[in-house]
Design a protein around this motif. Structure first.
Motif, PDB file in Angstrom:
ATOM      1  N   CYS A  89       0.826  -1.211   0.000  1.00  0.00           N
ATOM      2  CA  CYS A  89       0.000   0.000   0.000  1.00  0.00           C
ATOM      3  C   CYS A  89       0.858   1.257   0.000  1.00  0.00           C
ATOM      4  O   CYS A  89       0.587   2.212  -0.746  1.00  0.00           O
ATOM      5  N   PHE A  90       1.883   1.274   0.819  1.00  0.00           N
ATOM      6  CA  PHE A  90       2.758   2.443   0.884  1.00  0.00           C
ATOM      7  C   PHE A  90       3.541   2.611  -0.423  1.00  0.00           C
ATOM      8  O   PHE A  90       3.739   3.738  -0.890  1.00  0.00           O
ATOM      9  N   LEU A  91       3.974   1.511  -1.019  1.00  0.00           N
ATOM     10  CA  LEU A  91       4.664   1.586  -2.314  1.00  0.00           C
ATOM     11  C   LEU A  91       3.755   2.189  -3.373  1.00  0.00           C
ATOM     12  O   LEU A  91       4.163   3.063  -4.146  1.00  0.00           O
ATOM     13  N   GLU A  92       2.520   1.715  -3.419  1.00  0.00           N
ATOM     14  CA  GLU A  92       1.566   2.205  -4.412  1.00  0.00           C
ATOM     15  C   GLU A  92       1.263   3.681  -4.208  1.00  0.00           C
ATOM     16  O   GLU A  92       0.906   4.386  -5.170  1.00  0.00           O
ATOM     17  N   ASP A  93       1.421   4.162  -2.980  1.00  0.00           N
ATOM     18  CA  ASP A  93       1.143   5.554  -2.680  1.00  0.00           C
ATOM     19  C   ASP A  93       2.371   6.449  -2.864  1.00  0.00           C
ATOM     20  O   ASP A  93       2.310   7.649  -2.589  1.00  0.00           O
ATOM     21  N   GLY A  94       3.474   5.864  -3.291  1.00  0.00           N
ATOM     22  CA  GLY A  94       4.654   6.663  -3.609  1.00  0.00           C
ATOM     23  C   GLY A  94       5.634   6.876  -2.479  1.00  0.00           C
ATOM     24  O   GLY A  94       6.557   7.698  -2.595  1.00  0.00           O
ATOM     25  N   TRP A  95       5.475   6.148  -1.370  1.00  0.00           N
ATOM     26  CA  TRP A  95       6.403   6.267  -0.253  1.00  0.00           C
ATOM     27  C   TRP A  95       7.698   5.500  -0.528  1.00  0.00           C
ATOM     28  O   TRP A  95       7.728   4.561  -1.318  1.00  0.00           O
ATOM     29  N   GLU A  96       8.773   5.926   0.150  1.00  0.00           N
ATOM     30  CA  GLU A  96      10.000   5.137   0.205  1.00  0.00           C
ATOM     31  C   GLU A  96       9.805   4.133   1.332  1.00  0.00           C
ATOM     32  O   GLU A  96       9.694   4.516   2.501  1.00  0.00           O
ATOM     33  N   VAL A  97       9.765   2.855   0.978  1.00  0.00           N
ATOM     34  CA  VAL A  97       9.381   1.825   1.935  1.00  0.00           C
ATOM     35  C   VAL A  97      10.590   0.997   2.356  1.00  0.00           C
ATOM     36  O   VAL A  97      11.341   0.494   1.509  1.00  0.00           O
ATOM     37  N   TYR A  98      10.751   0.848   3.666  1.00  0.00           N
ATOM     38  CA  TYR A  98      11.724  -0.076   4.232  1.00  0.00           C
ATOM     39  C   TYR A  98      10.939  -1.194   4.898  1.00  0.00           C
ATOM     40  O   TYR A  98      10.349  -1.017   5.961  1.00  0.00           O
ATOM     41  N   ALA A  99      10.906  -2.332   4.212  1.00  0.00           N
ATOM     42  CA  ALA A  99      10.163  -3.495   4.679  1.00  0.00           C
ATOM     43  C   ALA A  99      11.124  -4.442   5.379  1.00  0.00           C
ATOM     44  O   ALA A  99      12.190  -4.770   4.840  1.00  0.00           O
ATOM     45  N   THR A 100      10.757  -4.895   6.566  1.00  0.00           N
ATOM     46  CA  THR A 100      11.673  -5.711   7.352  1.00  0.00           C
ATOM     47  C   THR A 100      11.005  -7.002   7.824  1.00  0.00           C
ATOM     48  O   THR A 100       9.789  -7.093   7.940  1.00  0.00           O
ATOM     49  N   ALA A 101      11.847  -7.986   8.091  1.00  0.00           N
ATOM     50  CA  ALA A 101      11.403  -9.273   8.638  1.00  0.00           C
ATOM     51  C   ALA A 101      12.627  -9.973   9.194  1.00  0.00           C
ATOM     52  O   ALA A 101      13.769  -9.606   8.905  1.00  0.00           O
TER      53      ALA A 101
ATOM     54  N   ALA B 104      14.680 -13.624   3.102  1.00  0.00           N
ATOM     55  CA  ALA B 104      14.140 -14.393   1.973  1.00  0.00           C
ATOM     56  C   ALA B 104      12.620 -14.267   1.906  1.00  0.00           C
ATOM     57  O   ALA B 104      12.025 -14.354   0.823  1.00  0.00           O
ATOM     58  N   ASP B 105      11.987 -14.035   3.068  1.00  0.00           N
ATOM     59  CA  ASP B 105      10.530 -13.943   3.116  1.00  0.00           C
ATOM     60  C   ASP B 105      10.000 -12.651   2.502  1.00  0.00           C
ATOM     61  O   ASP B 105       8.798 -12.546   2.220  1.00  0.00           O
ATOM     62  N   ILE B 106      10.866 -11.657   2.323  1.00  0.00           N
ATOM     63  CA  ILE B 106      10.403 -10.366   1.807  1.00  0.00           C
ATOM     64  C   ILE B 106      11.106  -9.978   0.511  1.00  0.00           C
ATOM     65  O   ILE B 106      11.042  -8.818   0.092  1.00  0.00           O
ATOM     66  N   GLN B 107      11.753 -10.944  -0.133  1.00  0.00           N
ATOM     67  CA  GLN B 107      12.455 -10.637  -1.372  1.00  0.00           C
ATOM     68  C   GLN B 107      11.496 -10.116  -2.442  1.00  0.00           C
ATOM     69  O   GLN B 107      11.842  -9.248  -3.246  1.00  0.00           O
ATOM     70  N   SER B 108      10.268 -10.644  -2.452  1.00  0.00           N
ATOM     71  CA  SER B 108       9.295 -10.187  -3.451  1.00  0.00           C
ATOM     72  C   SER B 108       8.963  -8.711  -3.254  1.00  0.00           C
ATOM     73  O   SER B 108       8.664  -7.997  -4.226  1.00  0.00           O
ATOM     74  N   LEU B 109       9.014  -8.230  -2.017  1.00  0.00           N
ATOM     75  CA  LEU B 109       8.801  -6.808  -1.774  1.00  0.00           C
ATOM     76  C   LEU B 109       9.964  -5.991  -2.320  1.00  0.00           C
ATOM     77  O   LEU B 109       9.773  -4.878  -2.822  1.00  0.00           O
ATOM     78  N   GLY B 110      11.175  -6.551  -2.225  1.00  0.00           N
ATOM     79  CA  GLY B 110      12.322  -5.889  -2.830  1.00  0.00           C
ATOM     80  C   GLY B 110      12.154  -5.790  -4.338  1.00  0.00           C
ATOM     81  O   GLY B 110      12.446  -4.758  -4.948  1.00  0.00           O
ATOM     82  N   ASP B 111      11.648  -6.853  -4.935  1.00  0.00           N
ATOM     83  CA  ASP B 111      11.409  -6.851  -6.385  1.00  0.00           C
ATOM     84  C   ASP B 111      10.344  -5.821  -6.759  1.00  0.00           C
ATOM     85  O   ASP B 111      10.349  -5.292  -7.872  1.00  0.00           O
ATOM     86  N   ALA B 112       9.432  -5.543  -5.824  1.00  0.00           N
ATOM     87  CA  ALA B 112       8.355  -4.582  -6.086  1.00  0.00           C
ATOM     88  C   ALA B 112       8.798  -3.137  -5.869  1.00  0.00           C
ATOM     89  O   ALA B 112       8.031  -2.211  -6.150  1.00  0.00           O
ATOM     90  N   GLY B 113      10.009  -2.953  -5.327  1.00  0.00           N
ATOM     91  CA  GLY B 113      10.528  -1.602  -5.161  1.00  0.00           C
ATOM     92  C   GLY B 113      10.817  -1.181  -3.740  1.00  0.00           C
ATOM     93  O   GLY B 113      11.277  -0.060  -3.504  1.00  0.00           O
ATOM     94  N   ALA B 114      10.571  -2.062  -2.784  1.00  0.00           N
ATOM     95  CA  ALA B 114      10.861  -1.725  -1.395  1.00  0.00           C
ATOM     96  C   ALA B 114      12.334  -1.956  -1.073  1.00  0.00           C
ATOM     97  O   ALA B 114      13.010  -2.764  -1.718  1.00  0.00           O
ATOM     98  N   ASN B 115      12.826  -1.250  -0.082  1.00  0.00           N
ATOM     99  CA  ASN B 115      14.127  -1.546   0.498  1.00  0.00           C
ATOM    100  C   ASN B 115      13.892  -2.616   1.565  1.00  0.00           C
ATOM    101  O   ASN B 115      13.038  -2.443   2.432  1.00  0.00           O
ATOM    102  N   VAL B 116      14.610  -3.716   1.489  1.00  0.00           N
ATOM    103  CA  VAL B 116      14.379  -4.791   2.451  1.00  0.00           C
ATOM    104  C   VAL B 116      15.557  -4.878   3.416  1.00  0.00           C
ATOM    105  O   VAL B 116      16.701  -4.570   3.068  1.00  0.00           O
ATOM    106  N   ALA B 117      15.241  -5.293   4.633  1.00  0.00           N
ATOM    107  CA  ALA B 117      16.272  -5.388   5.664  1.00  0.00           C
ATOM    108  C   ALA B 117      15.890  -6.466   6.664  1.00  0.00           C
ATOM    109  O   ALA B 117      14.711  -6.699   6.940  1.00  0.00           O
ATOM    110  N   THR B 118      16.916  -7.122   7.194  1.00  0.00           N
ATOM    111  CA  THR B 118      16.706  -8.093   8.262  1.00  0.00           C
ATOM    112  C   THR B 118      16.487  -7.354   9.573  1.00  0.00           C
ATOM    113  O   THR B 118      17.270  -6.489   9.945  1.00  0.00           O
TER     114      THR B 118
END
Length: 280
Positions: A21-33, A37-51
């Protein structure tokens, strides 16, 4: 300038949908888990991923420092990571209670302590703590989980006026049942208990995934919760609380029922289950 959000617990369900939702709204997103490996698809969608394991103070410090170094700002923190330790209070071990609070209470507190100084410096920001209707109304078999969510409700209510002078908003999002894997995780926690013989009827309820908040009647899609979180982050003057779903809104009214009447209702409900076990 693009706004930046840090979201915990993005491996599935509400956290994953919130990141989208935040990506679609134009935010810079840092998605964590905990597991990247569980959030790699979010990285592919444009999010910054972090452990990020919210029980690890070094993880929290490292991720926040990275965001500030890369973006210079954190506009919103979404404390979403959590799970439910169900079971009769007597049967849940003290170690399990500690684990529940470590993730659901101490974890968000760690993130708050890391993020708030940066928000105060900029005199703006929004903290969204994902709570639950279980943080407003306790039910048999959910006492430990209730306790953790009640704690976050209290912390949030105290924090809100503490930081308001710095332009920081603190919001509680309180879903009822959500159609995610949350209930399956809760079921696993129940199965791991050493069960006494005193609560067989209660266990018959807890063993039913839908009864403890799975995809049963009244459950909302995680997307609906995510959209509520995004709306709260975008508002200049958000409400203190956002119950999500009809079950949550109705259950909130239960707080105004005298405790003795609620207790009688729970006893009646359990007695009916004893006479007519679920699934019979």
């Amino acid at each position: 300038m693009t706004e930046t959000v840090l979201i915990t617990g993005c491996s599935s369900g509400i956290g994953r949908e919130t990141a989208h939702c935040f990506l679609e709204d134009g935010w810079e997103v840092y998605a964590t888990a905990r597991n990247p490996a569980d959030i790699q698809s979010l990285g592919d969608a444009g999010a910054n991923v972090a452990t990020l394991d919210v029980t690890d103070e070094d993880d929290a410090e490292r991720v926040v420092e990275r965001i500030v170094d890369e973006e210079g700002r954190i506009d919103c923190l979404v404390n979403n990571a959590g799970y439910a330790q169900l079971g009769p209070v007597e049967d849940v071990t003290t170690e399990s209670v500690e684990s529940q609070f470590e993730v659901n209470v101490f974890g968000p507190h760690r993130l708050l302590r890391e993020v708030l100084p940066h928000m105060r410096d900029r005199r703006t920001g929004t903290v969204v703590n994902v709570s639950s209707v279980s943080g407003r109304l306790a039910t048999p078999g959910m006492g430990v989980y209730n306790g953790s969510k009640f704690a976050m409700e209290g912390i949030s209510d105290a924090l809100r006026p503490e930081v308001s002078e710095y332009g920081i908003d603190v919001v509680l999002v309180e879903p009822g049942p959500v159609d995610t894997a949350f209930a399956e995780r809760a079921s696993d926690e129940v199965e791991g208990l050493e069960r006494s013989d005193a609560y067989e009827t209660l266990y018959s309820v807890l063993d039913d995934t839908e009864a403890v908040g799975g995809g049963g009647p009244g459950a909302v899609a995680p997307r609906r919760v995510a959209e509520t979180i995004l709306d709260a982050a975008n508002l200049t003057d958000p409400a203190a609380r956002y119950p999500v779903g009809q079950v949550a809104k109705v259950a909130m009214l239960g707080r105004f029922v005298p405790a003795k009447l609620r207790d009688k209702f729970y006893r009646l409900a359990l007695s009916l289950v004893a006479k007519n076990p679920l699934g019979d």
